[in-house]
Structure formats: C-alpha cells, structure tokens
Write an enzyme that holds these catalytic residues in place. Structure first.
Site, PDB file in Angstrom:
ATOM      1  N   LYS A 142      26.403  -4.798  -3.757  1.00  0.00           N
ATOM      2  CA  LYS A 142      27.863  -4.721  -3.934  1.00  0.00           C
ATOM      3  C   LYS A 142      28.540  -4.056  -2.745  1.00  0.00           C
ATOM      4  O   LYS A 142      29.741  -3.868  -2.739  1.00  0.00           O
ATOM      5  CB  LYS A 142      28.191  -3.909  -5.190  1.00  0.00           C
ATOM      6  CG  LYS A 142      27.622  -4.470  -6.476  1.00  0.00           C
ATOM      7  CD  LYS A 142      28.020  -3.555  -7.637  1.00  0.00           C
ATOM      8  CE  LYS A 142      27.314  -3.922  -8.917  1.00  0.00           C
ATOM      9  NZ  LYS A 142      27.504  -2.882  -9.945  1.00  0.00           N
TER      10      LYS A 142
ATOM     11  N   ARG B 247       0.793  -1.227   0.000  1.00  0.00           N
ATOM     12  CA  ARG B 247       0.000   0.000   0.000  1.00  0.00           C
ATOM     13  C   ARG B 247       0.819   1.266   0.000  1.00  0.00           C
ATOM     14  O   ARG B 247       0.573   2.187  -0.772  1.00  0.00           O
ATOM     15  CB  ARG B 247      -0.918   0.070   1.233  1.00  0.00           C
ATOM     16  CG  ARG B 247      -2.242  -0.575   1.073  1.00  0.00           C
ATOM     17  CD  ARG B 247      -2.678  -1.150   2.409  1.00  0.00           C
ATOM     18  NE  ARG B 247      -1.762  -2.212   2.746  1.00  0.00           N
ATOM     19  CZ  ARG B 247      -1.921  -3.471   2.332  1.00  0.00           C
ATOM     20  NH1 ARG B 247      -2.974  -3.809   1.663  1.00  0.00           N
ATOM     21  NH2 ARG B 247      -1.025  -4.398   2.620  1.00  0.00           N
ATOM     22  N   THR B 248       1.789   1.346   0.899  1.00  0.00           N
ATOM     23  CA  THR B 248       2.515   2.607   1.022  1.00  0.00           C
ATOM     24  C   THR B 248       3.233   2.904  -0.292  1.00  0.00           C
ATOM     25  O   THR B 248       3.132   4.011  -0.836  1.00  0.00           O
ATOM     26  CB  THR B 248       3.511   2.533   2.199  1.00  0.00           C
ATOM     27  OG1 THR B 248       2.801   2.099   3.354  1.00  0.00           O
ATOM     28  CG2 THR B 248       4.139   3.886   2.471  1.00  0.00           C
TER      29      THR B 248
ATOM     30  N   ARG C 212      11.616   3.758   2.915  1.00  0.00           N
ATOM     31  CA  ARG C 212      11.274   2.811   3.978  1.00  0.00           C
ATOM     32  C   ARG C 212      12.515   1.965   4.235  1.00  0.00           C
ATOM     33  O   ARG C 212      13.127   1.443   3.302  1.00  0.00           O
ATOM     34  CB  ARG C 212      10.108   1.924   3.579  1.00  0.00           C
ATOM     35  CG  ARG C 212       9.905   0.763   4.546  1.00  0.00           C
ATOM     36  CD  ARG C 212       8.665  -0.015   4.269  1.00  0.00           C
ATOM     37  NE  ARG C 212       7.473   0.724   4.660  1.00  0.00           N
ATOM     38  CZ  ARG C 212       6.235   0.237   4.633  1.00  0.00           C
ATOM     39  NH1 ARG C 212       6.044  -1.019   4.229  1.00  0.00           N
ATOM     40  NH2 ARG C 212       5.202   0.945   5.000  1.00  0.00           N
TER      41      ARG C 212
ATOM     42  N   HIS D 249       5.819   5.971  11.336  1.00  0.00           N
ATOM     43  CA  HIS D 249       5.235   5.799   9.999  1.00  0.00           C
ATOM     44  C   HIS D 249       4.259   6.974   9.799  1.00  0.00           C
ATOM     45  O   HIS D 249       3.043   6.791   9.777  1.00  0.00           O
ATOM     46  CB  HIS D 249       4.520   4.445   9.941  1.00  0.00           C
ATOM     47  CG  HIS D 249       4.139   3.982   8.571  1.00  0.00           C
ATOM     48  ND1 HIS D 249       4.193   4.783   7.435  1.00  0.00           N
ATOM     49  CD2 HIS D 249       3.659   2.770   8.150  1.00  0.00           C
ATOM     50  CE1 HIS D 249       3.774   4.081   6.396  1.00  0.00           C
ATOM     51  NE2 HIS D 249       3.453   2.867   6.798  1.00  0.00           N
TER      52      HIS D 249
HETATM   53  C1  NCD Z   1       2.225  -1.179   8.081  1.00  0.00           C
HETATM   54  C2  NCD Z   1       3.731  -1.001   8.160  1.00  0.00           C
HETATM   55  O1  NCD Z   1       4.440  -1.245   7.194  1.00  0.00           O
HETATM   56  O2  NCD Z   1       4.143  -0.539   9.219  1.00  0.00           O
HETATM   57  N1  NCD Z   1       1.770  -1.344   6.772  1.00  0.00           N
HETATM   58  C3  NCD Z   1       1.468  -0.239   6.031  1.00  0.00           C
HETATM   59  O3  NCD Z   1       2.309   0.587   5.764  1.00  0.00           O
HETATM   60  N2  NCD Z   1       0.185  -0.071   5.652  1.00  0.00           N
HETATM   61  C4  NCD Z   1       1.679  -2.174   9.019  1.00  0.00           C
HETATM   62  C5  NCD Z   1       2.197  -3.576   9.003  1.00  0.00           C
HETATM   63  O4  NCD Z   1       3.050  -3.947   8.202  1.00  0.00           O
HETATM   64  O5  NCD Z   1       1.710  -4.357   9.830  1.00  0.00           O
END
Ligand code: NCD
Length: 300
Positions: free
Chosen positions: A78, A49-50, A99, A127
């Site tokens: 590398k 999703r993100t 991320r 997040h």
């Molecule tokens: C979450 C995350 O990556 O922290 N997912 C997300 O970004 N929607 C929650 C999760 O992975 O449980």
C-alpha cells in the site's frame, strides 16, 4: 553490542565470543532461555536457510517468532515506508532480523528502532550471520582459524557472503585466492581495505591452479538477481563447476563450503566425498544463530 550489522563492526574478541558460545550451545554446555521473547523476521528478499535457521534457533531457545516473507499481503504493497514498517514491528518484537535488497538497509533500520537489529543480508553488501557460521564451520573442520589457505570462488563482485567473510577472516593471517571471471572480481574497496590490513591475497581465474594448496574452498553462486543486464549473466553463469574429478589431489583436510543455494557450481557427485561440508555448514547456522540471539538479547 546492540546490533549485528557488518563484520567490520566486530572486534576479534566479539567474534571469538560468538564462536565459543555456538560451540557450547552445540555441545549442550549452555542452554540460554529466551522464553517469552519474540523475534521479528522481516525478509524482503528470498531466503530459505537464513530465515528458517533463525526461526529454528529462536524456537529451540524457547522464544516465539513473527515473520514476513516478501511484501505480498503486507502494507508495503500500500506504499508504507521501511521506516514505518520497522517502527511498528519494534512494538511487537524484542529483536528484529532483516534481509533487504538495499545496501545499508539494516544499518538504517537500526537507527529507527529501539530493539537489537540483525542484518540477514543487505543487497550485495554484508551478511554477517553467514560469516559467523562460516567461521564456526572453518574452525570445526580445521581446528584452527589462523594461517589457513582459502580460495573464494564465483561471484566475488555481488556476493555479500564473501564480502563479509574476508572481513571476518582478516584478523587470522589467511592466504586468500580470489577466483572469478574478470567481470566479477572482488570490489576495489574491499581489496584496498585488505591491503591496508596487510592481508595476503592473489586474484586469478582458474581454480585448477590453486586447488591442491587449499584448506578451504568457498564456492558461491553467481548472483543472477543483481545483474543489471541478463546478457551479462548468461556469459558467466556456468563459469565454474566443482566436480569430484577436480578434487583428486587436494589436501586431505580440504573442505568445500558454500552458503547455498547452489545452482550448478558444485556437482552433486561431490556431495558424497569427505570434502563436502556445505550441508553441515547449514546446520551449524542454527547453533550460531542461537548464539547471536542469546548474546544480542543479553542472555549470555
Ligand atoms: C546467500 C545469500 O543470501 O547471500 N544465501 C544464504 O544466506 N545462505 C548466498 C546466495 O544467495 O547465493
């Protein structure tokens, strides 16, 4: 505002600006134009999703995307350092969305580059873009953000979404219930911060005790990837399953939220009830990320 790294960095006014901008974009009252801008998406950890909602958001605004999903096939294999990687992506893009498994990675990256940096999740820490879309979802479903009764349930120790979300809601006079197995309680440093801010919270283990008082039930996945010992994960992995039966006497305005992905913590029989909001919540992520990109790129 240059970067979006932690909910702690945002003022109440800035949070409100994100929400009102997302609302205007959703209603079609605002159409920022990011033609010719490039977003660099660096996902060192898995994401559906993100990552994809950021890409969708950028494309809907007329912008372009360059993307990395994991390190396979990149020079990280590398031995290239994170600093060198991002200094190069800095040359190719106007904004970096990152991320990474390391807590503090996004803050570190923001110190290495000259373009805005967005934290799309740093380990178990923060997040913030998820929290902004969660706030937007809560606002849309309750018509207000203040004075709500909210339970956060599941993995409160490792869940970065809940760590961010309690900071995001700290200004809104919430009543929080933190429901988790004893081994997965909300970290002490967060509870200390909440006490300092005079935020009302209680901890417990049983969702049944509070469910009928709630406006929002925010369910989270047990974060298997963050456990040092798989045996500890096995002990708690099925700690909570929200079922339709559990929702029999809840308040009519209750909404069940989940950042997703779910494993088995919400049974699919909840999906058809009026309380389920997690798929709309994911859709709200596109509007919120359009707002975030436009604001950080100075188009709002
Ligand atoms: C979450 C995350 O990556 O922290 N997912 C997300 O970004 N929607 C929650 C999760 O992975 O449980």
């Amino acid at each position: 505002m240059n970067h979006l790294i932690s909910m702690r960095d945002l003022t109440k006014a800035e949070i409100q600006q994100f929400i009102s901008t997302a609302a205007k974009i959703e209603k079609g009252e605002l159409q920022p134009d990011l033609t010719g801008r490039v977003m660099g998406a660096l996902f060192f950890e898995p994401s559906t999703r993100t990552h994809l909602s950021f890409e969708t958001a950028m494309k809907r605004l007329g912008g372009e995307v360059i993307s990395m999903s994991g390190t396979k096939g990149t020079s990280v294999e590398k031995g290239e350092t994170l600093a060198d990687t991002v200094k190069v992506i800095n040359q190719y893009s106007d904004i970096i969305v990152i991320r990474h498994a390391l807590e503090g990675a996004a803050r570190y990256v923001s110190e290495q580059v000259t373009v805005p940096v967005v934290n799309a999740g740093d380990g178990a820490n923060q997040h913030p873009t998820q929290s902004l879309l969660d706030l937007y979802s809560i606002y849309k479903t309750q018509n207000r953000l203040t004075g709500l009764t909210i339970a956060l349930i599941g993995d409160l120790k490792y869940g970065r979404t809940v760590h961010s979300l309690v900071h995001a809601l700290a200004h809104t006079q919430p009543k929080f219930y933190f429901i988790s197995p004893p081994s997965l309680q909300m970290p002490r440093y967060i509870k200390d911060e909440l006490r300092e801010m005079k935020v009302d919270f209680e901890e417990g283990e049983h969702v049944e005790d509070v469910i009928n008082q709630l406006d929002i039930l925010y369910v989270t996945r047990i974060q298997r990837e963050r456990f040092a010992d798989p045996v500890d994960y096995e002990r708690v992995k099925n700690a909570y399953v929200i079922s339709r039966a559990l929702l029999q006497n809840v308040k009519p305005n209750l909404k069940v939220l989940h950042p997703l992905p779910r494993v088995n913590e919400i049974s699919t029989d909840v999906d058809q009830t009026k309380y389920a909001y997690y798929f709309q919540q994911a859709k709200n992520g596109v509007f919120m990320r359009q707002a975030i990109l436009s604001i950080l790129l100075g188009e709002i």
